[in-house]
Design an enzyme around this catalytic site. Structure first.
Site, PDB file in Angstrom:
ATOM      1  N   CYS A 111      14.579 -10.804  29.869  1.00 19.15           N
ATOM      2  CA  CYS A 111      13.443 -11.089  29.831  1.00 19.15           C
ATOM      3  C   CYS A 111      13.500  -9.362  30.047  1.00 19.15           C
ATOM      4  O   CYS A 111      13.484  -8.688  30.237  1.00 19.15           O
ATOM      5  CB  CYS A 111      11.985 -12.024  30.582  1.00 19.15           C
ATOM      6  SG  CYS A 111      11.109 -12.698  29.874  1.00 19.15           S
ATOM      7  N   CYS A 131       8.834  -8.837  30.083  1.00 17.45           N
ATOM      8  CA  CYS A 131       7.563  -9.555  30.947  1.00 17.45           C
ATOM      9  C   CYS A 131       7.835  -8.087  31.937  1.00 17.45           C
ATOM     10  O   CYS A 131       6.770  -7.927  32.920  1.00 17.45           O
ATOM     11  CB  CYS A 131       7.716 -10.522  30.806  1.00 17.45           C
ATOM     12  SG  CYS A 131       8.166 -11.322  32.649  1.00 17.45           S
ATOM     13  N   CYS A 161       6.675 -10.889  26.951  1.00 13.53           N
ATOM     14  CA  CYS A 161       8.239 -11.205  26.983  1.00 13.53           C
ATOM     15  C   CYS A 161       9.219  -9.956  26.095  1.00 13.53           C
ATOM     16  O   CYS A 161       9.717 -10.850  25.512  1.00 13.53           O
ATOM     17  CB  CYS A 161       8.515 -12.327  26.677  1.00 13.53           C
ATOM     18  SG  CYS A 161       7.813 -13.455  28.645  1.00 13.53           S
ATOM     19  N   LYS A 210      11.443 -24.179  28.059  1.00 14.00           N
ATOM     20  CA  LYS A 210      10.878 -23.394  28.633  1.00 14.00           C
ATOM     21  C   LYS A 210       8.899 -23.551  27.977  1.00 14.00           C
ATOM     22  O   LYS A 210       8.710 -23.020  26.891  1.00 14.00           O
ATOM     23  CB  LYS A 210      10.842 -21.883  28.712  1.00 14.00           C
ATOM     24  CG  LYS A 210       9.717 -21.058  29.909  1.00 14.00           C
ATOM     25  CD  LYS A 210      10.784 -19.905  30.195  1.00 14.00           C
ATOM     26  CE  LYS A 210       9.863 -18.666  31.038  1.00 14.00           C
ATOM     27  NZ  LYS A 210       9.883 -17.622  31.065  1.00 14.00           N
ATOM     28  N   ARG A 242       4.703 -15.020  38.394  1.00 16.72           N
ATOM     29  CA  ARG A 242       4.059 -13.893  38.161  1.00 16.72           C
ATOM     30  C   ARG A 242       3.231 -12.537  39.114  1.00 16.72           C
ATOM     31  O   ARG A 242       3.376 -11.493  38.874  1.00 16.72           O
ATOM     32  CB  ARG A 242       3.071 -14.087  36.690  1.00 16.72           C
ATOM     33  CG  ARG A 242       3.583 -14.656  36.070  1.00 16.72           C
ATOM     34  CD  ARG A 242       2.773 -15.078  35.546  1.00 16.72           C
ATOM     35  NE  ARG A 242       3.445 -16.126  33.753  1.00 16.72           N
ATOM     36  CZ  ARG A 242       2.688 -16.717  33.188  1.00 16.72           C
ATOM     37  NH1 ARG A 242       1.789 -16.718  32.758  1.00 16.72           N
ATOM     38  NH2 ARG A 242       3.625 -17.539  32.474  1.00 16.72           N
ATOM     39  N   ARG A 295       1.142 -16.776  26.971  1.00 20.15           N
ATOM     40  CA  ARG A 295       1.985 -16.668  26.926  1.00 20.15           C
ATOM     41  C   ARG A 295       2.360 -18.334  25.185  1.00 20.15           C
ATOM     42  O   ARG A 295       3.878 -18.698  25.021  1.00 20.15           O
ATOM     43  CB  ARG A 295       3.633 -16.573  27.666  1.00 20.15           C
ATOM     44  CG  ARG A 295       3.224 -15.796  28.796  1.00 20.15           C
ATOM     45  CD  ARG A 295       4.928 -15.827  29.179  1.00 20.15           C
ATOM     46  NE  ARG A 295       4.559 -15.014  30.126  1.00 20.15           N
ATOM     47  CZ  ARG A 295       4.278 -13.726  30.430  1.00 20.15           C
ATOM     48  NH1 ARG A 295       4.114 -12.590  29.488  1.00 20.15           N
ATOM     49  NH2 ARG A 295       4.925 -12.980  32.172  1.00 20.15           N
ATOM     50  N   GLU A 339      15.087 -26.746  20.100  1.00 14.18           N
ATOM     51  CA  GLU A 339      15.296 -25.738  20.848  1.00 14.18           C
ATOM     52  C   GLU A 339      16.124 -25.999  21.562  1.00 14.18           C
ATOM     53  O   GLU A 339      17.248 -25.508  21.234  1.00 14.18           O
ATOM     54  CB  GLU A 339      14.085 -25.553  22.391  1.00 14.18           C
ATOM     55  CG  GLU A 339      12.503 -25.224  21.518  1.00 14.18           C
ATOM     56  CD  GLU A 339      11.920 -23.557  21.496  1.00 14.18           C
ATOM     57  OE1 GLU A 339      13.422 -23.382  21.625  1.00 14.18           O
ATOM     58  OE2 GLU A 339      11.345 -23.065  21.746  1.00 14.18           O
ATOM     59  N   LYS A 377      12.661 -25.395  32.358  1.00 14.13           N
ATOM     60  CA  LYS A 377      12.223 -25.089  32.984  1.00 14.13           C
ATOM     61  C   LYS A 377      10.213 -25.771  32.626  1.00 14.13           C
ATOM     62  O   LYS A 377      10.306 -25.981  31.645  1.00 14.13           O
ATOM     63  CB  LYS A 377      11.876 -24.102  32.965  1.00 14.13           C
ATOM     64  CG  LYS A 377      10.893 -22.916  34.034  1.00 14.13           C
ATOM     65  CD  LYS A 377      11.513 -21.156  33.435  1.00 14.13           C
ATOM     66  CE  LYS A 377      10.489 -20.413  34.228  1.00 14.13           C
ATOM     67  NZ  LYS A 377      10.891 -18.940  33.997  1.00 14.13           N
ATOM     68  N   SER A 399       8.365 -21.388  41.122  1.00 14.36           N
ATOM     69  CA  SER A 399       7.987 -21.182  41.810  1.00 14.36           C
ATOM     70  C   SER A 399       6.221 -21.915  42.865  1.00 14.36           C
ATOM     71  O   SER A 399       6.109 -21.552  43.743  1.00 14.36           O
ATOM     72  CB  SER A 399       7.448 -19.423  41.552  1.00 14.36           C
ATOM     73  OG  SER A 399       6.528 -19.294  40.526  1.00 14.36           O
TER      74      SER A 399
HETATM   75  C1  PBG Z   1       9.850 -14.273  32.594  1.00 19.99           C
HETATM   76  C2  PBG Z   1      10.154 -15.546  34.064  1.00 19.99           C
HETATM   77  C3  PBG Z   1       9.178 -16.354  33.762  1.00 19.99           C
HETATM   78  C4  PBG Z   1      10.156 -17.304  35.231  1.00 19.99           C
HETATM   79  C5  PBG Z   1      11.053 -17.320  35.508  1.00 19.99           C
HETATM   80  N1  PBG Z   1      11.263 -15.920  34.479  1.00 19.99           N
HETATM   81  C6  PBG Z   1       7.232 -16.126  34.074  1.00 19.99           C
HETATM   82  C7  PBG Z   1       7.000 -16.203  32.430  1.00 19.99           C
HETATM   83  O1  PBG Z   1       7.588 -16.996  32.435  1.00 19.99           O
HETATM   84  O2  PBG Z   1       5.808 -16.035  33.299  1.00 19.99           O
HETATM   85  C8  PBG Z   1       9.138 -18.100  36.048  1.00 19.99           C
HETATM   86  C9  PBG Z   1       9.942 -18.796  37.326  1.00 19.99           C
HETATM   87  C10 PBG Z   1       9.292 -19.292  38.676  1.00 19.99           C
HETATM   88  O3  PBG Z   1       8.137 -19.357  38.772  1.00 19.99           O
HETATM   89  O4  PBG Z   1       9.893 -19.507  39.403  1.00 19.99           O
HETATM   90  N2  PBG Z   1       9.842 -14.217  31.633  1.00 19.99           N
END
Ligand code: PBG
Length: 331
Positions: A120, A122, A130, A203, A213, A225, A241, A256, A282
């Site tokens: 990614c 980001c 991203c 996602k 983040r 996003r 998807e 996710k 997270s």
């Molecule tokens: C990057 C990404 C994100 C996460 C994994 N890859 C953050 C987002 O999309 O903003 C989140 C993982 C987590 O919250 O543990 N694109």
């Protein structure tokens, strides 16, 4: 006829009985542990927003990876924080980029540990989106400005450079349309047909990424996003998807977050026959930890219940910051 007494309770009468009839067991083989690598030297700094998680540098990450492997966890997922960010996120595909260095260190030391890398932009762009931003009219709010195909080309470069460094699996998490195809083609053209793709297929634009983040320093500087990540209200679109990603060459697909999306995991498992990964993100991790730290929940019991639910819903692979803790329980 009188109804048999104790009909349902007979099979719950003792621990051995419960074990005998248990349908879902957590096994270490299913777990992936995410790790954060920051450019620098000799680092092991606690991440404020995420309990028991650290920023490592490329020279310290192999020690941690070795420990993870010794607990019996088969795979890690790496996120990188570069020294400098720019408009295009060019450190993401640099040969001496933070992930490239980390992967080489880890694969040198522990070749059997599977290394998955997040693909990614980001963490690498100065605006935190991203993908790359295209010029747009004055009154544009920032949404809708991420350039899809231009981003896909860069993501393919990132994936190829991770494969060249030794990554076993690349995991695009950007949610651009068609990126799996771009990545698969770049890998094949360069002799990396053995590198697997685990796509973040379904996602969602979720509020549960907050702590991450902070940890990855990847919050968008403007907008959000929602023009590329999925609307939490939709389920059919997740199936579309996933179907697209499989068609484009994904080997493993991911849902996710996990906890608020168990129905999506369940549905994906019914509809598709490729391995399904679920990302226990997270915010889910910290929600439980915050409650446990305040004496409101029993940490270990709540953790096992949460992870068991994700597996029961249909996840074949669980990506979680709890992986080390659960390994200690299972081991
Ligand atoms: C990057 C990404 C994100 C996460 C994994 N890859 C953050 C987002 O999309 O903003 C989140 C993982 C987590 O919250 O543990 N694109």
């Amino acid at each position: 006829m009188s109804f048999p007494k104790n009909r349902m309770r007979r099979l719950r009468s003792s621990d051995s009985m419960r074990r005998l009839v248990r349908q879902t067991n957590l096994v270490l083989d299913d777990f992936v542990y995410p790790l954060f690598v920051r450019d620098g030297k000799s680092l092991k700094e606690p991440i404020k927003s995420m309990k028991d998680c650290f920023h490592f540098s490329p020279d310290t990450i192999a020690d941690e990876a070795e420990q993870v492997a010794s607990l019996g966890i088969p795979a890690i997922l790496l996120f990188g924080l570069p020294e400098k960010k720019d408009e295009k996120g060019s450190q993401a595909w640099a040969e001496d980029g933070v992930i490239q260095k980390a992967v080489r260190e880890i694969k040198n030391r522990i070749p059997e540990l599977l290394v998955i890398t997040d693909i990614c932009l980001c963490e690498y762009t100065d605006h935190g989106h991203c993908g790359i931003i295209k010029a747009c009219p004055e009154n544009c709010q920032g949404n809708g400005r991420v350039d899809n195909d231009g981003t896909c080309e860069l993501l393919a470069k990132v994936a190829l450079s991770h494969a060249q460094a030794g990554a076993d699996i690349v995991a695009p998490s950007d949610m651009m349309d068609g990126r799996v195809k771009y990545i698969r083609e770049a890998l094949e053209e360069n002799g990396f047909e053995e590198t697997a793709i685990m796509s973040y297929a379904a996602k969602y634009a979720s509020a549960f990424y907050g702590p991450f983040r902070d940890a990855a320093e990847s919050a968008p500087a403007f907008g959000d996003r929602r023009t590329y990540q999925m609307d939490p209200a939709n389920s059919d679109q997740a199936m579309a998807e996933i179907a697209l990603d499989i068609e484009e060459g994904a080997d493993i697909i991911m849902v996710k977050p996990a906890l608020a999306y168990l129905d999506i995991i369940y549905r994906a498992k019914q509809c598709f026959d490729c391995p399904i990964a679920a990302y226990n993100v997270s915010g889910e991790y910290m929600m439980l930890n915050a409650a446990a730290d305040n004496g409101l929940l029993e940490r270990e019991a709540a953790m096992s219940e949460m992870l068991t639910a994700i597996k029961r819903a249909g996840a074949d692979i669980i990506i979680t910051y709890f992986a080390k803790a659960i390994a200690k329980n299972l081991g």
